[in-house]
Write an enzyme that holds these catalytic residues in place. Structure first.
Site, PDB file in Angstrom:
ATOM      1  N   HIS A  90     -10.026   0.068  -1.168  1.00  0.00           N
ATOM      2  CA  HIS A  90      -8.679   0.875  -1.107  1.00  0.00           C
ATOM      3  C   HIS A  90      -8.307   1.839  -2.125  1.00  0.00           C
ATOM      4  CE1 HIS A  90      -7.187  -1.165   2.631  1.00  0.00           C
ATOM      5  NE2 HIS A  90      -7.227  -2.341   1.928  1.00  0.00           N
ATOM      6  N   GLY A  91      -7.801   2.745  -1.841  1.00  0.00           N
ATOM      7  CA  GLY A  91      -7.457   3.791  -2.928  1.00  0.00           C
ATOM      8  C   GLY A  91      -6.038   4.543  -3.039  1.00  0.00           C
ATOM      9  N   CYS A 138      -9.258   5.683   0.614  1.00  0.00           N
ATOM     10  CA  CYS A 138      -8.043   6.799   0.806  1.00  0.00           C
ATOM     11  C   CYS A 138      -7.791   7.179  -0.627  1.00  0.00           C
ATOM     12  CB  CYS A 138      -6.974   6.049   1.352  1.00  0.00           C
ATOM     13  SG  CYS A 138      -7.218   5.399   3.171  1.00  0.00           S
ATOM     14  N   ARG A 139      -7.125   8.618  -0.503  1.00  0.00           N
ATOM     15  CA  ARG A 139      -6.568   9.083  -1.860  1.00  0.00           C
ATOM     16  C   ARG A 139      -5.118   9.458  -1.558  1.00  0.00           C
ATOM     17  NH1 ARG A 139     -10.634  13.473  -3.234  1.00  0.00           N
ATOM     18  NH2 ARG A 139     -10.092  13.308  -5.268  1.00  0.00           N
ATOM     19  N   GLU A 244     -16.370  17.025  -5.918  1.00  0.00           N
ATOM     20  CA  GLU A 244     -15.433  17.001  -7.081  1.00  0.00           C
ATOM     21  C   GLU A 244     -16.021  16.867  -8.210  1.00  0.00           C
ATOM     22  OE1 GLU A 244     -11.499  15.627  -6.351  1.00  0.00           O
ATOM     23  OE2 GLU A 244     -11.703  16.225  -4.202  1.00  0.00           O
TER      24      GLU A 244
END
Length: 258
Positions: A90-91, A138-139, A244
């Site tokens: 998860h993020g 996720c961000r 990135e």
């Protein structure tokens, strides 16, 4: 060619190592069903590319940092030409969730930690060698799509790619190198947006990445494979992988000679 990362040792003698960290079970967050399929698929892919894969599951942010530090110290990196660093969890916008995460400020591994552990100051065995970072998380909570019309304003043209390289400094004792170079990073989504995962077959991003590497690693350089992964999401507007913090100075071919 000077524009391609060299591979000095034959496959039989080089010692490629890869690190894979996958958090599936959390104390306060939902279980990441399907993530085990991602682990199996990535392990099979990396082993096929000649890497010995160190696999770790269900770590706190401190444990993730400790595992990275230990991996960065492996003597095998000296006789390797590259490494893969794969993170699945998860993020949030700030980073990756450890297993004890309660909110966006507790048990979060900052992405900066990855680059600090493997930069040219702290991991000199990988100096000048590609360090491929793959991040599935996720961000943020936003959906990565927007409705547009034919009357939308034209896109802003990209800035000029022209740049000047500063002159190097060298003396009899030391020489200067970039603190952070030779990283190639591919996130599963753009900042602030979610990543999608099938609870049975695994995440869309990882499964697509595996497919593209299997098809094109024999004849395409790494960043071209990344572009192919991004292109494959063209018909899935809710998610777009993002390159990135990439500081590659040359092209990296996993199979030299093509």
């Amino acid at each position: 060619s000077s524009q391609i990362y060299p591979i000095h040792l034959p496959r039989e003698t080089r010692t490629r190592r890869a690190l894979l960290i996958c958090n599936i079970e959390f104390e306060h967050l939902s279980r990441r069903d399907g993530a085990e399929a991602d682990v199996e698929g990535m392990t099979e892919l990396l082993e096929g590319l000649g890497y010995v894969v160190d696999i770790h599951r269900n770590l706190t942010s401190q444990e993730m940092a400790a595992v990275m530090e230990d991996f960065a110290g492996h003597k095998e990196h000296r006789t390797s030409d590259s490494t893969f660093l794969v993170f699945m969890s998860h993020g949030v916008r700030a980073g990756l969730c450890g297993t004890k995460t309660k909110g966006e400020t507790t048990d979060i591994l900052s992405l900066d930690t990855i680059y600090e552990k493997f930069n040219n100051k702290w991991c000199q065995a990988l100096l000048g060698k590609p360090k491929v970072v793959i991040i599935q998380s996720c961000r943020g909570g936003k959906v990565g799509s927007v409705k547009v019309s034919d009357s939308a304003d034209p896109a802003v043209p990209p800035p000029s790619s022209a740049h000047r390289t500063p002159a190097g400094l060298e003396d009899d004792a030391i020489f200067e190198v970039h603190l952070e170079s030779d990283f190639a990073t591919l996130h599963s989504s753009t900042p602030d947006t979610v990543s999608w995962r099938n609870p049975e077959t695994g995440s869309c991003f990882i499964q697509c990445l595996i497919e593209q590497f299997r098809k094109h690693a024999c004849d395409s350089d790494l960043q071209e494979i990344f572009r192919k992964v991004q292109y494959s999401f063209g018909n899935f507007p809710r998610q777009l992988p993002s390159q990135e913090r990439t500081t590659m100075l040359r092209k990296f071919y996993l199979f030299p000679g093509h």
